[in-house]
Design a protein around this motif. Structure first.
Motif, PDB file in Angstrom:
ATOM      1  N   UNK A   1       0.817  -1.216   0.000  1.00 31.77           N
ATOM      2  CA  UNK A   1       0.000   0.000   0.000  1.00 31.77           C
ATOM      3  C   UNK A   1       0.852   1.268   0.000  1.00 31.77           C
ATOM      4  N   UNK A   2       2.141   1.109   0.334  1.00 30.21           N
ATOM      5  CA  UNK A   2       3.008   2.271   0.450  1.00 30.21           C
ATOM      6  C   UNK A   2       4.462   1.805   0.380  1.00 30.21           C
TER       7      UNK A   2
ATOM      8  N   UNK B   1      -0.130   9.670  -3.542  1.00 28.94           N
ATOM      9  CA  UNK B   1       1.328   9.664  -3.654  1.00 28.94           C
ATOM     10  C   UNK B   1       1.878   8.698  -2.599  1.00 28.94           C
ATOM     11  N   UNK B   2       2.095   7.469  -3.025  1.00 28.47           N
ATOM     12  CA  UNK B   2       2.380   6.357  -2.117  1.00 28.47           C
ATOM     13  C   UNK B   2       3.862   6.176  -1.810  1.00 28.47           C
TER      14      UNK B   2
ATOM     15  N   UNK C   1       1.606   5.929   8.479  1.00 30.72           N
ATOM     16  CA  UNK C   1       0.989   4.635   8.173  1.00 30.72           C
ATOM     17  C   UNK C   1      -0.531   4.719   8.275  1.00 30.72           C
ATOM     18  N   UNK C   2      -1.024   5.471   9.235  1.00 31.20           N
ATOM     19  CA  UNK C   2      -2.477   5.581   9.411  1.00 31.20           C
ATOM     20  C   UNK C   2      -3.128   6.245   8.207  1.00 31.20           C
TER      21      UNK C   2
ATOM     22  N   UNK D   1      -6.267   4.785   2.068  1.00 28.53           N
ATOM     23  CA  UNK D   1      -6.132   4.856   0.616  1.00 28.53           C
ATOM     24  C   UNK D   1      -6.844   3.684  -0.050  1.00 28.53           C
ATOM     25  N   UNK D   2      -7.236   3.839  -1.323  1.00 30.23           N
ATOM     26  CA  UNK D   2      -7.879   2.732  -2.043  1.00 30.23           C
ATOM     27  C   UNK D   2      -6.977   1.503  -2.091  1.00 30.23           C
TER      28      UNK D   2
END
Length: 553
Positions: A312-313, A348-349, A365-366, A371-372
C-alpha cells in the motif's frame, strides 16, 4: 491499532521474512586488493607524527605535512618531538591523489616539476593506505576510495582508523557490484554522444567514458547502485542482488504477507549499515524492511512494481550516511514517480523518510490505511523498462484508467517525431537506435516507432543527416498507443526507369535530383540518377560503345 493486532502482524512479518530469501549468485564476481602496509599520513605535522607513532607495526610510514602545527604548547611539542623519530616528513605541495587500497598514487611538486611521493620516499610505485588528518579532505569525493581514511581532527574517527589500518595488510576481496551490457548502452554509437545519465550520479567517481564506452572501476565502486537506477535501458545492472532477484523477492514477501496478515504491507527500503542499525523490534508490524547495500539499489521500477503487486506504500529510509548525490537523485526519481501516481489518480504512495520519522511512523501509516486498496497485479518482472510500464499500467487500471500523456522534461521516456516532407528514409536513425524504438519497414520504405522502447537518448536526432527528427519527453499512459508499432513515414519505392526494379526511396531520388541534377557533370545524363546501380553501369557502357570518343571531349 491494538497491541494484540500488532503482535499478530509482527508474527506474520517474522514468518514471511524467515521463509523468503533474495536469490544471490553463490559465487559472485570479485576484485582483489593487495597491500604490504605502506601508509601515508597527511595533515599538520604534529598530529601526523603523533598518529605515525601509533602505527609502528606498519611496513613503512611517511608524513606529508600540508598544514601548520595545531598547538604551540610546550608539553604537546615535546610529545611530538619524541614521537615516530624514525619517520621522515615531507613538505612538498600536494598536486593530487588517485587510486584505492594498495594502489594510491600521490603526486607532489618536486624540483620544479612533479613526482610520485612514494617513489621519492619509499622507492615504491604507490602507497597502500592513506590517513588524512587535514582540515578538509585532500580527495573531494562523497564516497572515498577503500583504504583512504579521512578523520580530520575528530579523535573518535582517528581512534577507529588507527585500529583498522594495521588490519588492512594482506589480500582482500570485494564484490563487483555492477555489470555492463554494452549492446544496450545508449551512451555512444558511431562516434555520436547520447545518454550520459549514469555519469551524473556516481558519488565515488567510479564511472567514466573511456574510448566512448561507459566503464565502471570496480576498485572504486562502493555499490551505491545509482548508475543502475539512472540507466534507462538496463545496460548497467546491479549484481548483488540482480534487479530481477530483487523484484522476485518483493513479489514474494508482499504476496505472502497479504495471505498471512490479510492486509497490505508497507515496504521500507534501508541500507545494510546505518539504516539496519535503526530498525528494531518496535517497528510497526505491517512494515516489511528490505535491506540493500545502498538505498539507491532499488529504483523506480522496484518502487512502482511493489505497489502494483499489492503494497500500500513504499518508504525509503535516508540517513546521514547517504551521499548527497544519492539523496538528490532519490528526490528527483520520487518526485517523478509520485507525479505519475498523481496523474493517474493514485495517492502519492512513495516517501523518503529520515531517522527522526522512523521513531513515529504511525501518522504516516495511518494515512495510507484510508487509501484505495490495490488489487495485486499478475505480471512478472522481465526487463527493467517493461516491468516499470507493467506496474504503471496496472496501477492506472486500478485508478483513473487514463490514456493521456504527462509532459515532463529530462525523462528517459517519450516519443520521436519526423518531418515527413524532408525525411528521405535513409535509416540512419534506425541504424543508431540502441533499443529498437526505431525500426525500418523491411522490404518496404518505411520508418516505424515503438514509444515504450524510446529512452530519449537523442542519438537518432544527432545522426539524422536531414535534421528532421525531434524528441518529446513524456509519460504516455495509453498502453496500446505506447506499445504499438507506429508508422512515422512510408512511401512507395522508386523503380528503376530501365528495368523496373525498386532500388531507392522516392524522396531520396528526388533529393538527389534536386541537389546534383543541375550540375554540369550530370546534366547530360540526368536520367541515370533514376536508374539502379546495374542499369546505370550498362547505360554508361552503351553510351561509350555508341560514341567511343565522347569521353575524350
Amino acid at each position: 491499532m491494538t497491541n494484540q493486532t500488532q503482535l499478530a502482524l509482527k508474527q506474520a512479518r517474522q514468518n514471511v521474512l524467515a521463509q523468503t530469501q533474495i536469490l544471490q549468485n553463490l559465487i559472485p564476481p570479485t576484485v582483489s586488493y593487495t597491500t604490504e602496509g605502506t601508509v601515508l599520513i597527511i595533515g599538520p605535522e604534529d598530529l601526523a607524527r603523533l598518529a605515525a607513532d601509533k602505527l609502528s607495526t606498519m611496513a613503512s610510514r611517511v608524513i606529508l605535512a600540508n598544514e601548520a602545527i595545531t598547538s604551540q604548547d610546550e608539553t604537546h611539542l615535546e610529545q611530538v618531538m619524541a614521537a615516530a623519530t624514525d619517520v621522515e616528513s615531507y613538505y612538498n605541495k600536494l598536486i593530487g591523489i588517485k587510486g584505492f587500497l594498495g594502489q594510491f598514487q600521490v603526486s607532489v611538486e618536486h624540483q620544479n616539476g612533479a613526482a610520485e611521493l612514494s617513489v621519492v620516499a619509499i622507492r615504491k610505485p604507490h602507497f597502500d593506505l592513506i590517513l588524512d588528518l587535514s582540515s578538509t579532505p585532500c580527495l573531494n569525493l562523497e564516497m572515498l576510495p577503500p583504504g583512504y581514511f579521512y578523520v580530520g581532527q575528530d579523535q573518535a574517527k582517528l581512534a577507529d582508523a588507527l585500529e583498522q589500518l594495521p588490519e588492512l595488510v594482506g589480500q582482500f576481496d570485494k564484490p563487483r557490484y555492477v555489470k555492463i551490457n554494452a549492446d544496450l548502452c545508449a551512451h555512444d554509437r558511431n562516434g555520436i554522444n547520447g545518454c550520459n545519465r549514469c555519469l551524473n550520479f556516481c558519488p565515488a567517481d567510479a564511472i567514466s567514458s573511456v574510448a566512448k564506452k561507459i566503464e565502471v572501476d570496480p576498485y572504486l565502486c562502493h555499490g551505491a547502485g545509482s548508475c543502475a537506477s539512472a540507466c534507462p535501458t538496463g545496460a548497467i545492472g546491479y549484481d548483488l542482488p540482480t534487479p530481477q532477484a530483487l523484484h522476485s523477492y518483493l513479489n514474494k514477501i508482499i504476496n505472502r504477507y497479504r495471505e498471512q496478515a490479510q492486509t497490505a504491507p508497507v515496504i521500507l527500503f534501508h541500507d545494510n549499515a546505518v539504516g539496519a542499525s535503526l530498525i528494531g523490534d518496535d517497528l510497526a508490524g505491517d512494515v516489511l524492511p528490505v535491506a540493500l547495500e545502498e538505498i539507491t539499489v532499488a529504483s523506480i521500477d522496484h518502487w512502482l512494481a511493489a505497489l502494483a503487486w499489492g503494497a500500500r506504500q513504499v518508504l525509503i529510509l535516508n540517513t546521514e550516511a547517504t551521499a548527497p548525490t544519492l539523496t538528490q537523485m532519490l528526490k528527483g526519481e520520487l518526485a517523478l514517480a509520485n507525479s505519475m501516481l498523481d496523474e493517474i489518480g493514485q495517492p502519492q504512495r512513495l516517501s523518503l523518510i529520515d531517522p527522526s520519522m522512523l521513531a513515529n511512523l504511525e501518522p504516516l501509516l495511518d494515512i495510507s490505511l484510508d487509501w484505495p486498496v490495490i488489487v495485486p497485479g499478475a505480471f512478472a518482472s522481465t526487463t527493467k523498462r517493461n516491468t516499470l510500464f507493467d506496474a504503471i499500467d496496472h496501477l492506472n487500471s486500478q485508478a483513473g484508467e487514463i490514456n493521456s500523456s504527462l509532459s515532463i522534461n529530462n525523462v528517459p521516456y517519450g516519443k520521436v517525431s519526423v518531418n515527413v516532407e524532408k525525411c528521405t528514409l535513409c535509416m540512419s536513425c534506425v541504424a543508431i537506435c540502441p533499443t529498437m524504438a526505431l525500426q525500418d519497414g523491411g522490404d518496404k520504405p518505411a520508418l516505424h516507432f515503438i514509444e515504450q522502447n524510446c529512452v530519449q537518448c537523442s542519438l537518432c536526432e544527432a545522426a539524422c543527416p536531414e535534421k528532421v527528427i525531434s524528441l518529446t519527453p513524456q509519460i504516455n499512459f495509453d498502453k496500446a498507443a505506447r506499445q504499438q508499432l507506429q508508422t512515422l513515414k512510408e512511401e512507395a519505392p522508386f523503380e528503376c526507369i530501365r528495368c523496373g526494379s525498386p532500388f531507392a526511396t522516392q524522396s531520396m531520388v528526388h533529393r538527389m535530383l534536386d541537389m546534383v541534377g543541375a550540375h554540369s557533370a550530370f546534366s547530360a545524363n540526368i536520367e541515370r540518377l533514376k536508374m539502379c546501380g546495374d542499369c546505370r553501369v550498362k547505360d554508361m557502357f552503351e553510351d561509350i560503345l555508341q560514341d567511343p570518343e565522347k569521353q575524350l571531349r
